[in-house]
Design a protein around this motif. Sequence first.
Motif, short mmCIF file in Angstrom:
data_model
loop_
_atom_site.label_atom_id
_atom_site.label_comp_id
_atom_site.label_asym_id
_atom_site.label_seq_id
_atom_site.Cartn_x
_atom_site.Cartn_y
_atom_site.Cartn_z
N GLY A 36 0.96 -1.25 0.11
CA GLY A 36 -0.13 0.02 0.06
C GLY A 36 0.85 1.31 0.15
N CYS A 37 1.54 1.32 -1.14
CA CYS A 37 2.61 2.73 -1.11
C CYS A 37 2.93 2.90 -2.45
CB CYS A 37 3.95 2.22 -0.27
SG CYS A 37 4.89 1.18 -1.10
N ALA A 39 5.45 3.87 -5.54
CA ALA A 39 6.80 3.42 -6.21
C ALA A 39 7.92 3.83 -5.58
CB ALA A 39 6.79 3.58 -7.76
N ALA A 40 7.86 5.36 -5.20
CA ALA A 40 9.26 5.75 -4.51
C ALA A 40 9.53 5.06 -3.34
CB ALA A 40 9.13 7.35 -4.43
N THR A 41 8.18 4.93 -2.64
CA THR A 41 8.47 4.39 -1.31
C THR A 41 8.85 2.81 -1.56
OG1 THR A 41 6.74 5.68 -0.45
CG2 THR A 41 7.04 3.68 0.79
N VAL A 42 8.49 2.09 -2.13
CA VAL A 42 9.10 0.72 -2.53
C VAL A 42 10.57 0.73 -2.90
CG1 VAL A 42 9.26 -1.05 -4.23
CG2 VAL A 42 6.81 -0.21 -3.55
N TRP A 43 10.96 1.82 -3.48
CA TRP A 43 12.65 1.79 -3.82
C TRP A 43 13.23 2.25 -2.60
CZ3 TRP A 43 14.35 -1.16 -7.22
CH2 TRP A 43 13.41 -1.55 -8.02
N ARG A 44 12.56 3.25 -1.64
CA ARG A 44 13.28 3.55 -0.52
C ARG A 44 13.09 2.49 0.45
NH1 ARG A 44 10.54 8.42 -1.53
NH2 ARG A 44 8.49 7.80 -0.45
#
Length: 80
Positions: A36-37, A39-44
Amino acid sequence: MEQSTSQGAIPDALKNFDSLPDSANVRQPVVQALIGCSAATVWRMVKRGALPAPRKLSERVTAWNVGDLRKMLAPDLEAA
């Protein structure tokens, strides 16, 4: 397995996530929906080690292993 390409549609891999084998791979939109986030949060999360690193399947295809994601998503049984 047919996968919808329209924005906002639920990918088949997400609908059937529980029935996928641990050796299967899923793409970034499925990972985003699972946690539940954005794309940028996935990579962070990958960068800080909170999410398993994806595998590079080809020059333009990156995917996450379903077994690794299940381990990350499973509740910590030792803490109980």
